[in-house]
Motif scaffolding. Structure first.
Motif, mmCIF file in Angstrom:
data_model
loop_
_atom_site.group_PDB
_atom_site.id
_atom_site.type_symbol
_atom_site.label_atom_id
_atom_site.label_comp_id
_atom_site.label_asym_id
_atom_site.label_seq_id
_atom_site.Cartn_x
_atom_site.Cartn_y
_atom_site.Cartn_z
ATOM 1 N N ARG A 80 -1.982 -5.263 -0.112
ATOM 2 C CA ARG A 80 -0.756 -5.667 0.574
ATOM 3 C C ARG A 80 0.467 -5.085 -0.142
ATOM 4 N N GLN A 81 0.428 -5.089 -1.462
ATOM 5 C CA GLN A 81 1.531 -4.507 -2.228
ATOM 6 C C GLN A 81 1.603 -3.001 -2.013
ATOM 7 N N HIS A 118 6.036 -9.894 5.119
ATOM 8 C CA HIS A 118 4.762 -9.782 5.829
ATOM 9 C C HIS A 118 3.595 -9.818 4.843
ATOM 10 N N ALA A 119 3.786 -9.173 3.691
ATOM 11 C CA ALA A 119 2.731 -9.139 2.675
ATOM 12 C C ALA A 119 2.468 -10.524 2.094
ATOM 13 N N VAL A 179 -3.773 -7.968 7.725
ATOM 14 C CA VAL A 179 -3.060 -8.139 6.463
ATOM 15 C C VAL A 179 -3.521 -9.398 5.734
ATOM 16 N N ASP A 180 -3.814 -10.468 6.494
ATOM 17 C CA ASP A 180 -4.237 -11.719 5.855
ATOM 18 C C ASP A 180 -5.599 -11.605 5.187
ATOM 19 N N HIS A 182 -4.409 -8.759 -2.670
ATOM 20 C CA HIS A 182 -3.000 -8.655 -3.040
ATOM 21 C C HIS A 182 -2.581 -7.215 -3.301
ATOM 22 N N THR A 238 3.381 -2.309 1.144
ATOM 23 C CA THR A 238 4.808 -2.580 0.968
ATOM 24 C C THR A 238 5.492 -1.424 0.254
#
Length: 346
Positions: free
Chosen positions: A69-70, A82-83, A61-62, A66, A73
């Motif tokens: 990650r969204q 977490h995101a 995830v890191d 962006h 979610t």
């Protein structure tokens, strides 16, 4: 998204989440960057050693941009926390997107299983098996009297959160929703928005979950939530019956206007889309709209979210661009589905 589970006209999904920590490391907030990397590597390696787990999608995830990650979610596969967190963290996801294992969230492990409709017992059977398999390879932080030790005191004990996501538009329209929420709070059940703790209710979606885990068994927690949800379902259905019986013309007008805007808008926000789709979803369930299926509406709820739109478009968009793209996507989708249904009838 298919809306195929039990009571799926009102219950969108059932989810069980377990919080677990590794005995060898401090809680996440006390971890060093190296601790986080060590936890991430250990869990990844142990997952690979469990039969069947080596087929999971494993995402750092890191290292994701962006929008990705969204995207995760919006699909409820990782939490907003977490995101947005820092440091080494990852997620393992199965092919059906029903199981996800978050690594280095608030706890070292957050295991969750989701099922369509009201299906908590099936979710518990699956997550219990997964947890047992993980515990055979990992040493959990456990206290004989307190149970599983967690970063947040409210999760100590079983470490379990039992939640059900419901669509309750009629209770909102009839101004009964607050009364229901007050009753739930009296029996220690929490009410949250679409994306869990700290999120707002959008599209008349609400998550009902247990607030504490200490002193109760897993079966008791499941029973607490599953015993209340049928009553909420009954209240929502009675509210829908009242609206269709006492106020059919106004209700039909509200739903038709919502459908019309979605079919013709040139620009539309995510929040307005959720609100209008909520009305249309109720209209489909009540037989007031016959050009769409519940699976269509469920799909639109997800795919009109910001990250999904950008993934479908293939590039990043600003707010204005997303609003235009969202309207275009809705017009095309709804026009195509309407044509298919008309062709089927002819």
């Amino acid at each position: 998204m298919r809306g195929s589970g039990p009571e799926s006209d009102i219950v969108i999904s059932s989810r069980i989440r377990l919080a677990r920590n590794l005995a060898e490391f401090p809680f996440i907030r006390r971890c060093t960057p190296q601790d986080r990397k060590s936890i991430e590597k250990m869990v990844h390696d142990r997952l690979q050693a469990i039969p069947g787990f080596n087929t999971l999608y494993y995402l750092r995830v890191d290292e994701l941009p962006h929008v990705d990650r969204q995207f995760l979610t919006e699909r409820q596969l990782i939490s907003r926390e977490h995101a947005e967190a820092e440091g080494a963290r990852s997620v393992a996801i199965d092919n059906d997107e029903r199981l996800s294992v978050m690594i280095n969230e608030e706890d070292h492990l957050r295991i969750q299983v989701m099922k369509s409709g009201l299906d908590l017992h099936s979710a518990w059977q699956q997550i219990n098996e997964v947890d047992d398999q993980l515990e055979s390879k990992l040493s959990y932080a456990f206290h004989e009297r307190l149970g599983y030790l967690t970063a947040c005191p409210t999760n100590v004990g079983t470490g379990m959160r039992v939640s059900v996501m419901l669509h309750l538009p009629a209770l909102v329209i009839t101004n009964q929703i607050e009364k229901v929420f007050r009753s739930l709070q009296k029996i220690n059940l929490a009410v949250r928005g679409l994306y869990g703790e700290g999120s707002q209710a959008m599209g008349d979606f609400y998550q009902i979950s247990n607030q504490i885990t200490l002193g109760k068994s897993e079966e008791e927690l499941i029973g607490q939530v599953s015993g209340v949800v049928p009553m909420i379902i009954e209240y929502e259905r009675k509210a829908r019956d009242f609206l269709i019986t006492q106020n059919r013309e106004d209700l039909h007008d509200k739903i038709s206007r919502a459908y019309g805007i979605l079919c013709t808008a040139q620009t539309i926000s995510s929040e307005e889309t959720m609100h209008l789709l909520s009305s249309v979803r109720m209209g489909v369930n009540l037989g007031l709209i016959d050009d769409l299926a519940i699976s269509d509406i469920n799909k639109l709820f997800v795919e009109t979210q910001p990250a999904h739109l950008q993934k479908l478009r293939g590039n990043e968009l600003d707010t204005a661009g997303r609003n235009i793209e969202r309207a275009l996507y809705l017009r095309r989708y709804l026009q195509d589905r309407g044509k298919e249904h008309r062709d089927e009838r002819n």
